[in-house]
Design a protein around this motif. Sequence first.
Motif, PDB file in Angstrom:
ATOM      1  N   MET A 171       0.845  -1.202   0.000  1.00 20.83           N
ATOM      2  CA  MET A 171       0.000   0.000   0.000  1.00 20.83           C
ATOM      3  C   MET A 171       0.884   1.257   0.000  1.00 20.83           C
ATOM      4  SD  MET A 171      -2.965   1.212   0.074  1.00 20.83           S
ATOM      5  CE  MET A 171      -3.065   2.960   0.035  1.00 20.83           C
ATOM      6  N   ALA A 172       0.714   2.122  -1.015  1.00 18.53           N
ATOM      7  CA  ALA A 172       1.528   3.340  -1.087  1.00 18.53           C
ATOM      8  C   ALA A 172       1.021   4.361  -0.078  1.00 18.53           C
ATOM      9  CB  ALA A 172       1.417   3.921  -2.481  1.00 18.53           C
ATOM     10  N   ASP A 173       1.927   5.216   0.445  1.00 14.46           N
ATOM     11  CA  ASP A 173       1.421   6.261   1.334  1.00 14.46           C
ATOM     12  C   ASP A 173       1.008   7.475   0.502  1.00 14.46           C
ATOM     13  OD1 ASP A 173       3.661   7.728   0.751  1.00 14.46           O
ATOM     14  OD2 ASP A 173       4.613   7.440   2.701  1.00 14.46           O
ATOM     15  N   ALA A 174       0.359   8.440   1.207  1.00 11.80           N
ATOM     16  CA  ALA A 174      -0.229   9.587   0.500  1.00 11.80           C
ATOM     17  C   ALA A 174       0.829  10.375  -0.262  1.00 11.80           C
ATOM     18  CB  ALA A 174      -0.951  10.476   1.509  1.00 11.80           C
ATOM     19  N   ARG A 175       2.021  10.480   0.301  1.00 12.28           N
ATOM     20  CA  ARG A 175       3.088  11.245  -0.363  1.00 12.28           C
ATOM     21  C   ARG A 175       3.491  10.582  -1.680  1.00 12.28           C
ATOM     22  NH1 ARG A 175       4.657  16.111  -0.887  1.00 12.28           N
ATOM     23  NH2 ARG A 175       4.262  16.448   1.323  1.00 12.28           N
ATOM     24  N   GLU A 176       3.585   9.248  -1.676  1.00 13.28           N
ATOM     25  CA  GLU A 176       3.927   8.543  -2.928  1.00 13.28           C
ATOM     26  C   GLU A 176       2.830   8.738  -3.968  1.00 13.28           C
ATOM     27  OE1 GLU A 176       5.121   4.347  -2.443  1.00 13.28           O
ATOM     28  OE2 GLU A 176       5.583   4.904  -0.386  1.00 13.28           O
ATOM     29  N   LEU A 177       1.561   8.687  -3.531  1.00 18.71           N
ATOM     30  CA  LEU A 177       0.447   8.885  -4.465  1.00 18.71           C
ATOM     31  C   LEU A 177       0.492  10.309  -5.019  1.00 18.71           C
ATOM     32  CD1 LEU A 177      -2.369   7.044  -2.449  1.00 18.71           C
ATOM     33  CD2 LEU A 177      -1.095   6.167  -4.417  1.00 18.71           C
ATOM     34  N   ALA A 178       0.842  11.275  -4.167  1.00 17.00           N
ATOM     35  CA  ALA A 178       0.928  12.672  -4.612  1.00 17.00           C
ATOM     36  C   ALA A 178       2.037  12.836  -5.648  1.00 17.00           C
ATOM     37  CB  ALA A 178       1.171  13.592  -3.420  1.00 17.00           C
ATOM     38  N   ASP A 179       3.155  12.147  -5.444  1.00 16.84           N
ATOM     39  CA  ASP A 179       4.264  12.239  -6.409  1.00 16.84           C
ATOM     40  C   ASP A 179       3.828  11.711  -7.773  1.00 16.84           C
ATOM     41  OD1 ASP A 179       5.884  13.338  -4.494  1.00 16.84           O
ATOM     42  OD2 ASP A 179       6.968  11.481  -4.039  1.00 16.84           O
ATOM     43  N   ILE A 180       3.072  10.608  -7.757  1.00 16.28           N
ATOM     44  CA  ILE A 180       2.583  10.042  -9.029  1.00 16.28           C
ATOM     45  C   ILE A 180       1.607  11.021  -9.686  1.00 16.28           C
ATOM     46  CG2 ILE A 180       1.175   8.176 -10.024  1.00 16.28           C
ATOM     47  CD1 ILE A 180       2.364   6.326  -7.822  1.00 16.28           C
ATOM     48  N   ALA A 181       0.684  11.562  -8.877  1.00 10.17           N
ATOM     49  CA  ALA A 181      -0.294  12.517  -9.422  1.00 10.17           C
ATOM     50  C   ALA A 181       0.423  13.721 -10.033  1.00 10.17           C
ATOM     51  CB  ALA A 181      -1.256  12.961  -8.319  1.00 10.17           C
ATOM     52  N   ALA A 182       1.432  14.218  -9.344  1.00  8.94           N
ATOM     53  CA  ALA A 182       2.162  15.397  -9.833  1.00  8.94           C
ATOM     54  C   ALA A 182       2.875  15.094 -11.148  1.00  8.94           C
ATOM     55  CB  ALA A 182       3.169  15.840  -8.770  1.00  8.94           C
ATOM     56  N   GLU A 183       3.539  13.955 -11.185  1.00  4.54           N
ATOM     57  CA  GLU A 183       4.300  13.578 -12.391  1.00  4.54           C
ATOM     58  C   GLU A 183       3.360  13.441 -13.600  1.00  4.54           C
ATOM     59  OE1 GLU A 183       6.131   9.729 -12.003  1.00  4.54           O
ATOM     60  OE2 GLU A 183       6.475   9.664 -14.176  1.00  4.54           O
ATOM     61  N   LEU A 184       2.225  12.774 -13.385  1.00  7.63           N
ATOM     62  CA  LEU A 184       1.310  12.531 -14.505  1.00  7.63           C
ATOM     63  C   LEU A 184       0.549  13.799 -14.893  1.00  7.63           C
ATOM     64  CD1 LEU A 184       0.081   8.942 -13.603  1.00  7.63           C
ATOM     65  CD2 LEU A 184       1.821   9.619 -15.285  1.00  7.63           C
ATOM     66  N   ALA A 185       0.279  14.668 -13.929  1.00  4.98           N
ATOM     67  CA  ALA A 185      -0.390  15.937 -14.263  1.00  4.98           C
ATOM     68  C   ALA A 185       0.524  16.780 -15.147  1.00  4.98           C
ATOM     69  CB  ALA A 185      -0.760  16.690 -12.986  1.00  4.98           C
ATOM     70  N   ARG A 186       1.799  16.808 -14.829  1.00  5.22           N
ATOM     71  CA  ARG A 186       2.739  17.549 -15.671  1.00  5.22           C
ATOM     72  C   ARG A 186       2.853  16.915 -17.063  1.00  5.22           C
ATOM     73  NH1 ARG A 186       5.743  21.611 -13.853  1.00  5.22           N
ATOM     74  NH2 ARG A 186       6.102  21.876 -11.623  1.00  5.22           N
ATOM     75  N   ALA A 187       2.882  15.576 -17.106  1.00  2.00           N
ATOM     76  CA  ALA A 187       3.001  14.887 -18.402  1.00  2.00           C
ATOM     77  C   ALA A 187       1.786  15.195 -19.276  1.00  2.00           C
ATOM     78  CB  ALA A 187       3.144  13.379 -18.177  1.00  2.00           C
ATOM     79  N   ALA A 188       0.583  15.184 -18.662  1.00  2.00           N
ATOM     80  CA  ALA A 188      -0.631  15.501 -19.431  1.00  2.00           C
ATOM     81  C   ALA A 188      -0.608  16.963 -19.860  1.00  2.00           C
ATOM     82  CB  ALA A 188      -1.866  15.201 -18.582  1.00  2.00           C
ATOM     83  N   GLY A 189      -0.091  17.829 -19.000  1.00  2.00           N
ATOM     84  CA  GLY A 189       0.035  19.253 -19.351  1.00  2.00           C
ATOM     85  C   GLY A 189       0.935  19.446 -20.558  1.00  2.00           C
ATOM     86  N   ASP A 190       2.004  18.659 -20.640  1.00  3.72           N
ATOM     87  CA  ASP A 190       2.907  18.752 -21.805  1.00  3.72           C
ATOM     88  C   ASP A 190       2.161  18.383 -23.080  1.00  3.72           C
ATOM     89  OD1 ASP A 190       4.968  19.550 -20.201  1.00  3.72           O
ATOM     90  OD2 ASP A 190       5.892  17.556 -20.045  1.00  3.72           O
ATOM     91  N   VAL A 191       1.261  17.388 -22.975  1.00  2.19           N
ATOM     92  CA  VAL A 191       0.441  17.014 -24.139  1.00  2.19           C
ATOM     93  C   VAL A 191      -0.452  18.194 -24.526  1.00  2.19           C
ATOM     94  CG1 VAL A 191      -1.421  15.488 -24.924  1.00  2.19           C
ATOM     95  CG2 VAL A 191       0.479  14.550 -23.589  1.00  2.19           C
ATOM     96  N   LEU A 192      -1.109  18.803 -23.546  1.00  2.00           N
ATOM     97  CA  LEU A 192      -2.056  19.899 -23.839  1.00  2.00           C
ATOM     98  C   LEU A 192      -1.355  21.100 -24.485  1.00  2.00           C
ATOM     99  CD1 LEU A 192      -4.279  19.786 -20.614  1.00  2.00           C
ATOM    100  CD2 LEU A 192      -4.862  18.952 -22.900  1.00  2.00           C
ATOM    101  N   ARG A 193      -0.073  21.267 -24.174  1.00  2.00           N
ATOM    102  CA  ARG A 193       0.663  22.389 -24.769  1.00  2.00           C
ATOM    103  C   ARG A 193       0.846  22.233 -26.277  1.00  2.00           C
ATOM    104  NH1 ARG A 193       3.953  22.065 -20.400  1.00  2.00           N
ATOM    105  NH2 ARG A 193       3.376  23.672 -18.925  1.00  2.00           N
ATOM    106  N   GLN A 194       0.791  20.997 -26.777  1.00  2.00           N
ATOM    107  CA  GLN A 194       0.967  20.758 -28.232  1.00  2.00           C
ATOM    108  C   GLN A 194      -0.376  20.979 -28.923  1.00  2.00           C
ATOM    109  OE1 GLN A 194       4.259  19.785 -28.670  1.00  2.00           O
ATOM    110  NE2 GLN A 194       4.292  19.803 -26.439  1.00  2.00           N
TER     111      GLN A 194
END
Length: 266
Positions: free
Chosen positions: A1-24
């Motif tokens: 079971m991941a802790d909240a901080r690990e889940l937040a790191d994943i959310a942050a990484e993927l939010a930025r990755a999706a943002g990079d897509v939206l910029r194109q």
Amino acid sequence: MADARELADIAAELARAAGDVLRQRPADLGIESKSTPTDAVTVMDRAAEKVVIEGLRVRRPGDRVVAEESGDSTGASRVVWYVDPLDGTVNYLYGLPPYAVSIAAFVDGQPAAGAVYDVSRDELFLGVAGGGATCNGSPLACRRQTDPALSLVATGFGYDAAFRLAQARVVSALLPQVRDIRRAGSAALDLCSVAAGRVDAYYEAGMHIWDWAAGALIAREAGARVDGLAGRPTGEGVTLAANPALFDAMHELLISAGAGHLLPPS
Ligand code: IPD
């Protein structure tokens, strides 16, 4: 079971990755309508969502994912992800900021982590349950204003015309009683604006869970109270966010403005 901080790191990484897509942003956004002719989805909503879902599949294969454009997947773990790949779609259509990627993780039905990435301002809002809220790493705290008459209040409107008329009646009763109203076009970022002290309060009726799941955690971790009106849970009818003292005062104003009856079309 991941802790909240690990889940937040994943959310942050993927939010930025999706943002990079939206910029194109392509010339042809491939616009289609959803619930009404003005409720749009573009090829970019779908492309950004794909990046998030594939990222979650690799990093968290057992989790359930509820995403705005592709719906609900099953998962056996205790973690559920709520994904809005493009909150502020109408702004995006017009090339107008702001718009955002919103990703939240709930564990056993409780918010654990949330990331909202404002693509045009390159601002990453992050909330970790019990661990505070930040914007690009700097801690956030909501405003301490307690007087609605001096409060800047953000709000938003749904896509159904009859529901918008009911929302307009509420906002017209409220407008003379507050400093001013703002309609930014992204519920997730409105909640982050409460967290960052860029507005005093935010309310909206008829949101979907992917609109508010991450932003509500971020606002709460910055000291705001986020709740439904008249004992309703967050997300059912009107959701209100403000520091706890202003919450009570705004709650009273919204009830007298008729917001207690604002329920979206089923
Ligand atoms: C919308 C935005 C808007 C809010 C609407 C939402 P979408 O989400 O958050 O600010 O007023 O209620 O539906 O359609 O851009 O993902």
